[in-house]
Write an enzyme that holds these catalytic residues in place. Structure first.
Site, PDB file in Angstrom:
ATOM      1  N   ARG A  64      -2.362  56.727   6.777  1.00  0.00           N
ATOM      2  CA  ARG A  64      -1.265  57.137   5.882  1.00  0.00           C
ATOM      3  C   ARG A  64      -0.021  56.283   6.142  1.00  0.00           C
ATOM      4  NH1 ARG A  64       1.732  61.431   7.124  1.00  0.00           N
ATOM      5  NH2 ARG A  64      -0.028  62.695   7.806  1.00  0.00           N
ATOM      6  N   TYR A 117       9.745  53.732 -18.212  1.00  0.00           N
ATOM      7  CA  TYR A 117       8.428  54.359 -18.354  1.00  0.00           C
ATOM      8  C   TYR A 117       8.596  55.884 -18.305  1.00  0.00           C
ATOM      9  CZ  TYR A 117       3.971  56.217 -16.798  1.00  0.00           C
ATOM     10  OH  TYR A 117       2.853  56.992 -16.659  1.00  0.00           O
ATOM     11  N   ASP A 189      11.707  47.407 -11.493  1.00  0.00           N
ATOM     12  CA  ASP A 189      10.283  47.647 -11.716  1.00  0.00           C
ATOM     13  C   ASP A 189       9.727  46.410 -12.418  1.00  0.00           C
ATOM     14  OD1 ASP A 189       7.795  48.358 -12.822  1.00  0.00           O
ATOM     15  OD2 ASP A 189       8.335  50.478 -12.871  1.00  0.00           O
ATOM     16  N   LYS A 214      -1.751  47.935 -13.010  1.00  0.00           N
ATOM     17  CA  LYS A 214      -1.682  47.132 -14.233  1.00  0.00           C
ATOM     18  C   LYS A 214      -2.122  45.692 -13.938  1.00  0.00           C
ATOM     19  CE  LYS A 214      -0.304  50.978 -15.928  1.00  0.00           C
ATOM     20  NZ  LYS A 214       0.587  51.694 -15.130  1.00  0.00           N
TER      21      LYS A 214
HETATM   22  C1  4LM Z   1       1.685  53.181 -19.127  1.00  0.00           C
HETATM   23  N1  4LM Z   1       2.580  53.068 -16.905  1.00  0.00           N
HETATM   24  O1  4LM Z   1       2.763  52.683 -19.489  1.00  0.00           O
HETATM   25  P1  4LM Z   1       1.124  54.420 -11.998  1.00  0.00           P
HETATM   26  N2  4LM Z   1       6.175  51.619 -13.809  1.00  0.00           N
HETATM   27  C2  4LM Z   1       5.847  51.196 -15.041  1.00  0.00           C
HETATM   28  C3  4LM Z   1       4.704  51.710 -15.676  1.00  0.00           C
HETATM   29  O2  4LM Z   1       4.401  51.249 -16.882  1.00  0.00           O
HETATM   30  C4  4LM Z   1       3.936  52.696 -15.022  1.00  0.00           C
HETATM   31  C5  4LM Z   1       4.326  53.128 -13.751  1.00  0.00           C
HETATM   32  C6  4LM Z   1       5.446  52.549 -13.168  1.00  0.00           C
HETATM   33  C7  4LM Z   1       1.603  53.621 -17.725  1.00  0.00           C
HETATM   34  C8  4LM Z   1       0.709  54.533 -17.245  1.00  0.00           C
HETATM   35  C9  4LM Z   1      -0.067  55.483 -18.032  1.00  0.00           C
HETATM   36  C10 4LM Z   1       6.694  50.182 -15.720  1.00  0.00           C
HETATM   37  C11 4LM Z   1       2.799  53.291 -15.671  1.00  0.00           C
HETATM   38  C12 4LM Z   1       3.574  54.167 -12.983  1.00  0.00           C
HETATM   39  O3  4LM Z   1       0.503  54.859 -13.291  1.00  0.00           O
HETATM   40  O4  4LM Z   1       1.574  55.591 -11.192  1.00  0.00           O
HETATM   41  O5  4LM Z   1       0.320  53.432 -11.227  1.00  0.00           O
HETATM   42  O6  4LM Z   1       2.461  53.589 -12.398  1.00  0.00           O
HETATM   43  O7  4LM Z   1       0.713  53.272 -19.876  1.00  0.00           O
END
Ligand code: 4LM
Length: 399
Positions: A64, A117, A189, A214
């Site tokens: 962890r 997001y 981000d 992603k």
């Molecule tokens: C989506 N996005 O947009 P996790 N930061 C950005 C993101 O696009 C996302 C996250 C953080 C999408 C998920 C369903 C700019 C996520 C969050 O999904 O927790 O790995 O990342 O489709």
């Protein structure tokens, strides 16, 4: 490469994406790194365990906190981002929450861009705000508005560029300089761009967060997050935000999949970007389409900033149809190959409707206030033959 497997920063991006931090001779000559499937680590005696817990002796204690496979991933992404260190998390949201929980306290102000997001927006406005952290929003594309917003001296300035879902870009160099002048830390981000397109630390950002789900993973088969920054801050985030506050540790197997994905990141980003350019121009020329946002189009409002800040315009497109929201949904339902799904950056082209999907975490009033328009369509251009992507879009638009 020196004996430890470290590459100097002068080596190219693709070389570091493949080799950084790993030396086969350390692992019996194995070309690819082993995966350390272990929850815990043993000690020869209690005294050395105590020294590790006290931070006097560097050692892995428990997965962890750290693990050799995660360690390699962290070193590699830190190199690609030009950061001193990185921390891996179980998801992008794990990274974002782990970083922010570590750095704010009640009464602090976090200044965020108006477009984020959906779950980041929810964490800040519906989550952190409940614990006495003040969240304020500003349109960070508006320099004068940023100056005014910084007068209240936020401790953190946080934004995405390009922003999810509408592709607005934030000038990292300018915004970071202004934030630093009032003593704020800058968190970017970098999920949409990936370090191949933009390296925010070189432009003045303090901390980078990623959804490694992603482009970094790149194959739609895992959920992961990463944070990058200075050694000191990353250590604080590891020991507090990761270990104690969220416990959002990445599984070693997923770290291995990201290491595999990173090897082709430059190739994939070039292809995503080239195909997205063809798709964006195709959409712009269609009579059914009222707006296309892709940073490489001459019509993109921040075309010059994109050219300055991004190596390539990337694989994400936002667009709207003249006939509005109902037509947008009918159009998406008619697609055959392009998949209706959230997430992005995969080999498969993915399409989604932010207002009812990724950004449904905004209340309807917040969507209106933050520019999440009801007819907006988001397309993550995949790695299929671009003629097939165009063919699917064309048949769905014409039908
Ligand atoms: C989506 N996005 O947009 P996790 N930061 C950005 C993101 O696009 C996302 C996250 C953080 C999408 C998920 C369903 C700019 C996520 C969050 O999904 O927790 O790995 O990342 O489709």
């Amino acid at each position: 490469m020196d004996g430890s497997g470290s590459l100097t920063r002068e080596k190219g991006f693709a070389t570091r994406a493949i080799h950084e931090g790993y030396h086969p001779a350390d692992e019996g000559g194995a070309l690819t790194p082993p995966v350390h499937f272990t929850s815990t680590f043993t000690f020869p005696d209690v005294e050395s365990a105590g020294a590790a817990f006290a931070g006097e002796q560097p050692a892995h204690i428990y997965s962890r906190i750290s693990n050799p496979t995660l360690d390699l991933l962290e070193r590699r992404i830190a190199s690609l981002e030009g950061a001193e260190a990185a921390v891996a998390f179980a998801s992008g949201m794990g990274a974002i929450t782990g970083v922010l929980w570590s750095l704010v306290k009640p009464g602090d102000e976090v200044l965020v861009d108006q477009t984020l997001y959906g779950c980041t927006h929810a964490f800040l406005n519906h989550g952190l705000a409940k614990f006495g952290v003040r969240i304020s929003h500003v349109d960070m594309t508006d320099s004068a508005a940023v100056d005014a917003a910084l007068k209240s001296r936020p401790v953190i300035v946080y934004f995405e560029t390009p922003a999810n879902p509408n592709m607005r870009l934030i000038d990292i160099r300018e915004t970071a300089a202004k934030a630093h002048a009032v003593g704020a830390r800058v968190i970017v981000d970098n999920t949409y761009a990936s370090p191949y397109l933009t390296q925010p630390i070189s432009l003045g950002a303090d901390i980078i967060v990623h959804s490694a789900t992603k482009y970094l993973g790149g194959h739609g088969d895992l959920i992961a997050g990463l944070a990058c920054g200075t050694k000191e801050v990353m250590e604080e985030i590891r020991l507090f935000g990761l270990k104690d506050m969220t416990g959002a540790a990445l599984a070693p197997f997923n770290a291995m999949l990201i290491l595999r994905g990173l090897k082709t990141l430059p190739l994939r980003m070039r292809e995503h970007s080239a195909s997205a350019g063809i798709v964006a121009r195709f959409l712009e020329a269609r009579k059914e389409v009222s707006m296309v946002a892709w940073p490489g189009l001459e019509s993109f409002p921040q075309y010059e900033l994109a050219a300055r800040q991004m190596r390539l315009p990337g694989g994400m497109i936002a667009f709207e149809l003249k006939a509005g929201n109902g037509a947008a949904i009918t159009f998406m339902n008619r697609l055959n190959m392009i998949q209706r799904a959230v997430s992005l950056g995969d080999a498969e082209s993915l399409i989604q409707h932010p207002a009812s999907m990724t950004h449904s975490t905004y209340t309807p009033e917040e969507q209106a206030e933050h520019g999440i328009t009801p007819g907006l369509i988001r397309l993550s251009v995949g790695l299929e033959d671009v003629e097939d992507i165009l063919g699917d879009l064309a048949q769905a638009l014409s039908a």
